[in-house]
Design an enzyme around this catalytic site. Structure first.
Site, short mmCIF file in Angstrom:
data_model
loop_
_atom_site.label_atom_id
_atom_site.label_comp_id
_atom_site.label_asym_id
_atom_site.label_seq_id
_atom_site.Cartn_x
_atom_site.Cartn_y
_atom_site.Cartn_z
N ASP A 35 0.83 -1.21 0.00
CA ASP A 35 0.00 0.00 0.00
C ASP A 35 0.86 1.26 0.00
OD1 ASP A 35 -2.35 1.41 -0.03
OD2 ASP A 35 -2.78 1.17 2.11
N HIS A 52 2.49 3.19 -8.97
CA HIS A 52 2.25 1.77 -9.25
C HIS A 52 3.41 1.18 -10.05
CE1 HIS A 52 -1.61 2.19 -7.49
NE2 HIS A 52 -2.15 2.87 -8.46
N LEU A 146 9.57 -21.16 -4.51
CA LEU A 146 8.64 -20.17 -3.96
C LEU A 146 7.31 -20.14 -4.72
CD1 LEU A 146 8.22 -17.57 -2.08
CD2 LEU A 146 8.95 -16.28 -4.09
C1 IPE Z 1 -5.63 -2.59 -0.23
O1 IPE Z 1 -5.25 -1.28 -0.35
C2 IPE Z 1 -5.64 -3.27 -1.57
C3 IPE Z 1 -4.33 -3.50 -2.16
C4 IPE Z 1 -3.18 -3.20 -1.65
C5 IPE Z 1 -4.36 -4.15 -3.45
P1 IPE Z 1 -6.29 -0.09 -0.54
O2 IPE Z 1 -5.50 1.14 -0.69
O3 IPE Z 1 -7.26 -0.42 -1.62
O4 IPE Z 1 -7.08 -0.11 0.85
P2 IPE Z 1 -7.88 1.03 1.60
O5 IPE Z 1 -8.86 1.62 0.62
O6 IPE Z 1 -6.88 2.05 2.04
O7 IPE Z 1 -8.51 0.35 2.76
C1 IPE Z 2 -1.54 0.22 -3.31
O1 IPE Z 2 -1.30 1.58 -3.36
C2 IPE Z 2 -1.78 -0.40 -4.65
C3 IPE Z 2 -3.17 -0.79 -4.90
C4 IPE Z 2 -4.16 -0.70 -4.05
C5 IPE Z 2 -3.46 -1.36 -6.19
P1 IPE Z 2 -2.49 2.62 -3.41
O2 IPE Z 2 -2.84 2.87 -4.82
O3 IPE Z 2 -3.62 2.19 -2.55
O4 IPE Z 2 -1.80 3.90 -2.80
P2 IPE Z 2 -2.42 4.91 -1.75
O5 IPE Z 2 -2.86 4.09 -0.58
O6 IPE Z 2 -3.56 5.57 -2.43
O7 IPE Z 2 -1.32 5.83 -1.41
MG MG Z 3 -4.05 2.44 -0.61
#
Ligand code: IPE
Ligand code: IPE
Ligand code: MG
Length: 255
Positions: A35, A52, A146
């Protein structure tokens, strides 16, 4: 002093042994909620998708390191059932990432004896994403190193409702009766049925929630959180998580 990892296939990797990790007790299954990509990019005045893209490079690094350390299963939360709510350009980019990742990295995964698997409903992903994943699963299916398990269009509630439906159908058909339903049976209807439960859950970016990830499977896992955004996460953070894990006492309700 730099040491060679005993598990490295090509024996090239070296790292400074500073933490005192116990290489005989590496967690078997590590799950990661990757995240903070969007915030990482925003902090640099870049579009979210730049985060990303950067995050994909970190996946490569962590897969290599997990495989070198002898982790058996690495489950990576890549796209949740709730992530469809995001703007179309971001969803499109996220759906192309597995294609790019596997397009460039599959030969190394094959060479490293990694098995690619997925959890989640991949049938709802775009055709090019499904094709890249199917190809990677097939080409790595004979590997026994793995397990690199991508959670794609994964949601734990969706998974559990799906399991309940299958079990209810079996009751309806008279294959089983309601009293036959056990924890083991329920577990066997989940996407993770063939996998051990995660020993360790890592979440980056400072958020301390599960966001619908492996709600059933994480019942007795150890949790490790860091403020670091996923694109800044590296091998040293991964090792610190493993080290902290090794210094926890898992009691499972006992003493
Ligand atoms: C969780 O992260 C999903 C992934 C890392 C793929 P999100 O960014 O979607 O979660 P919330 O919205 O902060 O809970
Ligand atoms: C995690 O990073 C990747 C996915 C959920 C696909 P985010 O895109 O949620 O990044 P933040 O949390 O908005 O910074
Ligand atoms: Mg996120």
């Amino acid at each position: 002093m730099p040491i060679k990892f005993p598990f490295s296939k090509n024996k090239k990797e070296t790292i400074n042994r500073t933490l005192g990790l116990d290489y005989d007790h590496i967690p078997k299954h590590v799950a990661i909620i990757m995240d903070g990509n969007g915030r990482w990019a925003k902090n640099r005045g870049m579009p979210r998708i730049a985060g990303h893209k950067e995050g994909m490079g970190v996946v490569k690094k962590i897969v290599r390191h997990a495989s070198d350390l002898g982790v058996q299963i690495l489950t990576l939360y890549a796209f949740s059932t709730e992530n469809w709510k995001r703007p179309k350009n971001e969803v499109d980019f996220l759906m192309k990432l597995p294609v790019d990742f596997l397009g460039t990295y599959l030969p190394e995964l094959i060479d490293r004896n990694v098995q690619v698997q997925t959890i989640g409903d991949v049938s709802l992903l775009p055709a090019h994403t499904q094709k890249a994943i199917k190809d990677a699963i097939e080409k790595t299916s004979d590997n026994d190193g793995l397990i690199l398990n991508f959670a794609l269009n994964y949601g734990s509630r969706y998974e559990m409702v799906h399991a309940v439906k299958e079990i209810a159908e079996n009751v309806e058909k008279g294959v089983i009766s309601a009293s036959d339903v056990t924890e083991e049976m329920f577990t066997s209807h989940l996407y993770t049925s063939k996998l051990l439960e995660p020993d360790l859950l890592i979440r980056t970016s400072g958020e301390q929630r599960l966001s619908n990830f492996l709600l059933w499977q994480l019942a007795y896992s150890e949790f490790w959180f860091t403020e670091v955004f996923w694109p800044d996460f590296d091998e040293s953070h991964f090792e610190k998580a493993l080290y902290d894990y090794q210094n926890r006492k898992r009691r499972y309700g006992g003493i």
